[in-house]
Every structure is written in structure tokens, then in C-alpha cells.
Motif scaffolding. Structure first.
Motif, PDB file in Angstrom:
ATOM      1  N   ASP A 103       0.926  -1.186   0.025  1.00  0.00           N
ATOM      2  CA  ASP A 103       0.000  -0.047  -0.090  1.00  0.00           C
ATOM      3  C   ASP A 103       0.774   1.334   0.016  1.00  0.00           C
ATOM      4  O   ASP A 103       0.207   2.380   0.305  1.00  0.00           O
ATOM      5  CB  ASP A 103      -0.993  -0.162   1.044  1.00  0.00           C
ATOM      6  CG  ASP A 103      -1.938  -1.190   1.180  1.00  0.00           C
ATOM      7  OD1 ASP A 103      -2.147  -1.513   0.088  1.00  0.00           O
ATOM      8  OD2 ASP A 103      -2.492  -1.637   2.368  1.00  0.00           O
ATOM      9  N   GLY A 104       2.200   1.104  -0.015  1.00  0.00           N
ATOM     10  CA  GLY A 104       3.112   2.307  -0.084  1.00  0.00           C
ATOM     11  C   GLY A 104       3.074   3.013   1.168  1.00  0.00           C
ATOM     12  O   GLY A 104       3.645   4.356   1.327  1.00  0.00           O
ATOM     13  N   LEU A 105       2.572   2.370   2.255  1.00  0.00           N
ATOM     14  CA  LEU A 105       3.071   2.997   3.538  1.00  0.00           C
ATOM     15  C   LEU A 105       4.291   2.802   4.161  1.00  0.00           C
ATOM     16  O   LEU A 105       4.572   3.731   4.952  1.00  0.00           O
ATOM     17  CB  LEU A 105       1.973   2.527   4.533  1.00  0.00           C
ATOM     18  CG  LEU A 105       0.362   2.542   4.111  1.00  0.00           C
ATOM     19  CD1 LEU A 105      -0.513   1.470   5.165  1.00  0.00           C
ATOM     20  CD2 LEU A 105      -0.255   3.821   4.338  1.00  0.00           C
ATOM     21  N   ALA A 106       5.174   2.056   3.683  1.00  0.00           N
ATOM     22  CA  ALA A 106       6.442   1.726   3.980  1.00  0.00           C
ATOM     23  C   ALA A 106       7.143   1.234   2.955  1.00  0.00           C
ATOM     24  O   ALA A 106       6.632   1.005   1.685  1.00  0.00           O
ATOM     25  CB  ALA A 106       6.626   0.759   5.161  1.00  0.00           C
ATOM     26  N   SER A 107       8.483   1.577   2.958  1.00  0.00           N
ATOM     27  CA  SER A 107       9.376   1.351   1.692  1.00  0.00           C
ATOM     28  C   SER A 107      10.695   0.606   2.158  1.00  0.00           C
ATOM     29  O   SER A 107      11.059   1.051   3.174  1.00  0.00           O
ATOM     30  CB  SER A 107       9.272   2.374   0.815  1.00  0.00           C
ATOM     31  OG  SER A 107      10.629   2.305  -0.113  1.00  0.00           O
TER      32      SER A 107
END
Length: 435
Positions: A256-260
Motif C-alpha cells: 500500500d506504499g505505507l512503508a518502503s
């Protein structure tokens, strides 16, 4: 112990020291006796990994100088190794029966070294060991084998202004974020303009993965191994419903693109206000305070179901099985001398680590009653030791591989099942490691 970036210093020692029963150190070596003589003090040899860390080495040198000057029976003589060379030196010395009397080691490897015959029970004053943080003690088979002057802690860094602007409650030790609150906060922060709102350091490698992420697994109710079942299997702990729920949640952070995992090791993205929240360690706190000032919040990690959890256990000191006779007496005398509160406080303030005793904490500039890093001392109540088993070396690398595969989209259940198979096979190959 100068922490570089996000990783715990020298944690790579763990994966390199998996030992089999046939490779255990012999217990009949006597090189640790040192240079006892009728016309001089008994020499007590000491090895440390701190050659590349002037701040840590400065405190050790002061302790040795003070101890040697305080009495005439023993002389501690030291050799310091660069972090990268220390592991090889210990392995070679164990194989040749030439271990020093005193040696430092990373907390999670203590059971492996004790089981392998590298180290012996510590047997220093219980007044000292009883006063230490539980995570500053290394145990195996009911005996204390090591003790340390400090521990580290992870926290969630945030800006007060950012949380206030987005209507996000500031969590406390007594009332941390719930999973739903945390998930909602990440979505809110993403919608507020933080493309990746959370930095959890996934670009790092090695021991950072079990140190940082197995506490999240434990907060879900899973674990790296079945501790209640006697450390003989990971089945049910690492691949049960709670562990699968953790894996699906962990995978979702990245999907979900909340962390990378595309950042840089350290806390620079947070300091530059490129991420809103940073899951990071005490060793980065002063840099963030300098960058953020009074706006910085040092928060507990979220409660993902079974309470907040953080990793515990850092570098500690033990006595090798090669240390006997008068040198052994000297080694124990030195260790008891070294736990003076002033030395514990000096380690904490020079390295930015949490003092392992209350007396040391009270003397600390940063962690004492008025210290700017005082909040970290409250987080130690959430610390969980990595599994106290000689199998941890394999558990550590196996979990890292599995968690990275999950991060990259692998099927959670089958990935965790394979991790369990790998861990259990190692335990079986080593006859249960004595359990």
C-alpha cells in the motif's frame, strides 16, 4: 558501541557462529591462566570488538586503568579488534584453545557460545546481576553466562505538530496506539502528503530484521520459536494464525506504499520531514533532536494485539572456559569492579545507549531524571529477548529471508511454513541443542 545507521553494532556475528556439537570448544584449555608469577600480578587477558569505537574504548580503558591501580593482585591486559575482525579472532582462538579470559559478545549469541563450550557461568555477585535490566543478562540452562552495562531500545519517532495538524492522538506508554489507530494514522498521513509515511528501516540487512520486526510479530501473538514448548520447534509460533496475520499486515505496509525499502540506513528521511513516522533506535535520537528540536516525540510502538514489544539484549561480557585459577578470580574481580554506576552512566552517555542499572541511570546526563532521552528508559518494559537458544543463529537468518520474501509479495503461509521447516531441521540436526 557506536551504532552506525540503524543496525545494532556487529550483529552480523550471529549468522557466522552457528556451531555444531562436533565443533564445540574444548574445556581442557588453560591459556586463560595468563602470566601468574611470584614477583608480579596475575595477568587477565581481555578482548573487545571496540577498536573502531573510540567512545566505547575510552570507557573500557579507564575501567582497566582504574582497576589495575586499585589493587596489586591482577593486571588486566586488553586487545581490541575492529568489529569486522572480531568474529574471526574468536573462532580461531576457540579452535586453538587460546581464548582470552574476558570477552564481549552480542546478547543473542550467548546461549550458542555457552552450549558450544566457549564461555563458563559468570558467577559474579548477585547484587550486581540482580540490579541489571533483565535484557542485560545472558542465560543458558539456568545459569548466568554474561552481563552488560547497557541495552538499546526502539521507538516510534514523530513530530508533535504533524500529529496535531492531522488530528492523530499522541500515544503514551500507558495507552499506545492500537493496531486500528496506527493503520488509520498511516493512511491519514499518506493522504496529507507523505508519499511514504512510515520509515521502518527495511533497506537494512542482517540482525536488524529479527531485532526490529520479530517484536511486531510478537505483538500480534506469534513468535520466532515455541518458547513454552521448550525451544524445540518453531511450528505454531512462526506459522500459526497470529504469525500469518502479522505477515499479511507487514506485506500490506509495502503493497500500500505505507512503508518502503528504498530509503537510506539511518533516520535522515525523518529528520528531513520526508516521512512522518520513523521506527528507529535510541542511537539515532540525538541527531533527530538536533534536527527536530522540541517538536520531537519519542513514542512507544503500537499495540498490535498483545501489547507493544521491542527487541532486547545488546553487547555483554563473559568469561571463557580457558580462564582458570588466579586469572579466573581476577576476571570476576574486574567485572564486579566495572559495574560501578559511574562507568555504567559513562557508557550510556558516550554511546547513547540505555543504562542497565537504576543507579547508572540516575547519574546519566541523557537518561537521568532531567535527561532529554529519559522516555527511552520507560520503553524497556516492553523489551523481549530474542530466543535464548543456540539455534538463534539459524533462526535469525531464516527469519530475515522469510520476512524479506513476504515484503516482496511471497505467499505468507507457505513462506512461514518453509521457515519453520528450516529452523526445525537445524534443531533436529543438533539433537535439540540440549533442550
Amino acid at each position: 558501541m557506536k551504532h552506525t545507521g540503524r543496525s545494532l553494532a556487529a550483529m552480523g556475528i550471529i549468522s557466522a557462529l552457528t556451531l555444531s556439537a562436533c565443533g564445540r570448544a574444548g574445556e581442557d584449555t588453560t591459556n586463560g591462566d595468563g602470566g601468574e608469577g611470584s614477583d608480579g600480578p596475575t595477568q587477565v587477558t581481555l578482548w573487545t570488538h571496540s577498536a573502531g569505537n573510540p567512545a566505547e574504548l575510552e570507557v573500557y580503558n579507564q575501567i582497566m586503568e582504574d582497576f589495575n591501580a586499585s589493587q596489586e593482585d591482577y593486571e588486566v591486559v586488553s586487545e581490541s579488534f575492529p568489529q569486522g575482525a572480531y568474529n574471526d579472532a574468536i573462532v580461531a582462538a576457540a579452535a586453538s584453545g587460546d581464548l582470552p579470559c574476558l570477552l564481549d559478545m552480542d546478547g543473542p549469541i550467548v546461549p550458542n557460545w555457552a552450549w558450544a563450550g566457549y564461555i563458563q557461568p559468570l558467577e559474579i555477585s548477585t547484587e550486581i546481576t540482580d540490579a541489571l535490566l533483565p535484557t542485560a543478562i545472558g542465560e543458558w540452562d539456568g545459569e548466568i553466562y554474561s552481563a552488560g552495562y547497557w541495552d538499546a531500545a526502539l521507538a516510534m519517532f514523530a513530530r508533535q505538530s504533524v500529529l496535531d495538524e492531522n488530528g492523530i492522538r499522541v500515544p503514551t506508554v500507558d495507552e499506545p496506539w492500537t493496531k486500528d489507530e496506527f493503520d488509520s494514522a498511516l493512511v491519514t498521513l499518506q493522504e496529507a502528503g507523505y508519499e511514504t509515511p512510515l520509515d521502518i528501516g527495511a533497506e537494512d540487512t542482517g540482525e536488524w530484521w529479527p531485532y526490529a520486526y520479530s517484536p511486531l510479530l510478537q505483538s500480534f501473538g506469534g513468535d520466532l520459536i515455541d518458547r513454552d514448548g521448550g525451544y524445540t520447534t518453531a511450528d505454531g509460533a512462526l506459522n500459526g494464525p497470529e504469525a500469518v496475520a502479522w505477515g499479511e499486515w507487514f506485506q500490506g505496509l509495502f503493497a500500500d506504499g505505507l512503508a518502503s525499502n528504498a530509503g537510506t540506513i539511518g533516520n535522515e528521511e525523518f529528520n528531513r520531514d520526508e516521512v512522518a513516522l520513523s521506527y528507529t533506535g535510541v542511537w539515532n535520537a540525538l541527531d533527530s533532536l538536533e534536527a527536530v528540536g522540541d517538536d520531537l516525540l519519542i513514542l512507544p510502538p503500537p499495540d498490535l494485539g498483545q501489547g507493544p514489544k521491542i527487541g532486547g539484549g545488546s553487547w555483554q561480557w563473559g568469561i571463557s572456559t580457558a580462564c582458570t585459577g588466579a586469572a579466573l578470580d581476577g576476571a570476576r574481580a574486574y567485572l564486579e569492579f566495572s559495574f560501578d554506576p559511574e562507568y555504567v552512566a559513562a557508557f550510556a552517555d558516550k554511546q547513547i545507549v540505555i543504562p542497565a542499572t537504576e543507579e547508572g541511570t540516575e547519574l546519566s546526563e541523557y537518561f537521568g531524571p532531567e535527561g532529554v532521552l529519559r522516555p527511552f528508559t520507560e520503553l524497556t518494559q516492553f523489551a523481549v529477548l530474542r530466543p535464548e537458544t543456540p539455534a538463534y543463529a539459524v533462526i535469525s537468518t531464516t527469519f530475515e529471508t522469510a520476512a524479506k520474501d513476504i515484503m516482496n509479495g511471497a505467499d505468507v503461509q507457505s513462506t512461514l511454513d518453509q521457515a519453520v521447516d528450516d529452523i526445525d531441521a537445524d534443531i533436529a540436526n543438533n539433537d535439540g541443542y540440549g533442550f
